[in-house]
Scaffold this motif. Structure first.
Motif, mmCIF file in Angstrom:
data_model
loop_
_atom_site.group_PDB
_atom_site.id
_atom_site.type_symbol
_atom_site.label_atom_id
_atom_site.label_comp_id
_atom_site.label_asym_id
_atom_site.label_seq_id
_atom_site.Cartn_x
_atom_site.Cartn_y
_atom_site.Cartn_z
ATOM 1 N N VAL A 1 -2.375 0.428 -4.070
ATOM 2 C CA VAL A 1 -1.214 -0.455 -4.028
ATOM 3 C C VAL A 1 -0.224 0.019 -5.090
ATOM 4 C CG1 VAL A 1 -0.411 -2.832 -4.406
ATOM 5 C CG2 VAL A 1 -2.568 -2.415 -3.200
ATOM 6 N N ASN B 1 -7.774 3.149 -1.027
ATOM 7 C CA ASN B 1 -6.366 2.871 -0.768
ATOM 8 C C ASN B 1 -5.716 2.318 -2.032
ATOM 9 O OD1 ASN B 1 -6.124 3.302 2.293
ATOM 10 N ND2 ASN B 1 -7.963 2.056 2.084
ATOM 11 N N TRP C 1 0.847 -1.194 0.000
ATOM 12 C CA TRP C 1 0.000 0.000 0.000
ATOM 13 C C TRP C 1 0.875 1.234 0.000
ATOM 14 C CZ3 TRP C 1 -4.860 -1.072 -1.050
ATOM 15 C CH2 TRP C 1 -5.345 -2.339 -0.719
#
Lengths: 307, 61
Positions: free
Chosen positions: A249, A247, A182
């Protein structure tokens, strides 16, 4: 007749003992607290208030999620001690990168599987009190998990859900995420200014205005001179869209990763496109619909950004 | 049913009730997992809609 009754009673009492033993075992397992692993091993004394230090997926299909994320990012999975079947820790090169939690969708309800970010605080109860005083609502009350720490889940004044965590083992160091980890978070709300001020009150963020081509207010939240997240206005006709966190990656090739996500049963929500930093960003959803971002970050930036 | 057996059964029932109550009080649920409301939509992310950090910002995750 008496002997017969006595034997039957004897057998019954043995049976009861067996049932009791079984029930005790079952009850012990049922009553056992949820043993989450520590965030940092070995434990550190580092704390980075305002940083997203952990991310967890809530999904109706843990097995399917494992197959998808393993195929996309090469994550491996580890069950929790005690054999809980509904939670797995995702690992990359042996390091924990995420948690995956299976929950049944309540019958007759439409719910959104999602990745939830956990923002670091030093005192969950104090942070909760400040949040509530500024219009937040409690989704999950604070709860302590001995190895992980104390955490709570809140909804901000616009309804975007986020978690706060005071990690027992310290916070992960501020190093640049590698591919498959992340790297970034963005918050999408009706009013970025007001909502950013809410998060600033809790986490002490510096709020940094960034120029935008859509003529709307976009800001970046920073602590300790590190960029932690962006706050963006919901695009388009936002009255039909719910405020939420996303979120991201880090990937080497966002277009390639998005295509792979589709091949694994996911779908593309926002096509890969060049973003503010000069790299590509795409938004995809896993097979159950949980959205997340794919963000390229160049090696040049890596060298520049590493502490 | 003799008196010993009846005592056993009463004790067993009591113990089971106690364990059930303990289970409820301790609580095994995970206070972190829960779905969000449906309605996350992503249309309208035009080319000028940027979410990433600005170039040159330090990232730590």
């Amino acid at each position: 007749m008496t002997i017969c009754c006595h034997r039957a009673g004897h057998l019954l009492s043995h049976g009861l003992c067996a049932v009791l033993l079984y029930a005790t075992c079952v009850a012990t397992v049922m009553a056992a607290p949820f043993e989450l692993p520590p965030l940092v091993t070995p434990a550190s004394a580092e704390h980075h208030v305002g940083k997203v230090i952990w991310v967890e997926l809530v999904t109706p299909d843990l097995a399917g999620a494992k197959a998808f994320y393993s195929g996309l990012f090469g994550w491996t999975f580890q069950g929790l001690q005690g054999g809980k079947a509904d939670f797995a820790v995702a690992l990359l090169d042996g390091r924990p990168v995420a948690g995956l939690l299976q929950r049944a969708v309540p019958a007759g309800e439409q719910r959104q599987p999602a990745w939830r970010g956990f923002i670091a605080v030093r005192d969950v109860d104090a942070a909760k009190a400040i949040a509530l005083a500024h219009g937040a609502k409690v989704v999950f009350e604070p709860k302590t998990y001995p190895q992980r720490g104390r955490q709570a889940v809140l909804a901000d004044p616009e309804g975007a859900i986020f978690a706060i965590l005071a990690s027992t083992s310290g916070d992960p160091a501020d190093v640049l995420a590698g591919p498959g980890e992340w790297i970034w978070s963005s918050l999408h709300v009706q009013n970025p200014d007001t909502d950013a001020a809410f998060y600033q009150t809790i986490f002490g963020y510096k709020v940094f205005d960034v120029p935008s081509e859509d003529g709307k207010k976009h800001v970046i939240l920073l602590t300790e001179d590190y960029a932690r997240a962006s706050v963006n206005p919901l695009p388009g006709d936002s009255s039909h869209r719910l405020p939420h966190w996303l979120n991201y990656v880090r990937v080497v090739d966002a277009a390639g990763a998005a295509a792979k996500a589709v091949a694994l049963g996911g779908r593309v929500l926002v096509e890969p496109h060049v973003d503010r930093h000069g790299g590509n960003v795409a938004i995809v959803a896993d097979p159950t619909g949980a959205p997340f971002g794919l963000m390229e970050w160049s090696e040049t930036d890596t060298k520049k950004e590493s502490k | 049913m003799n008196i010993m057996l009846r005592r056993w059964m009463v004790s067993a029932l009591g113990l089971l009730l106690f364990m059930g109550l303990c289970g409820c009080l301790v609580g095994r649920g995970y206070g972190g997992g829960g779905y969000e409301r449906s309605g996350h939509e992503y249309g309208g992310w035009g080319s000028g809609y940027h979410v990433a950090p600005a170039r040159g910002m330090r990232l730590g995750r």
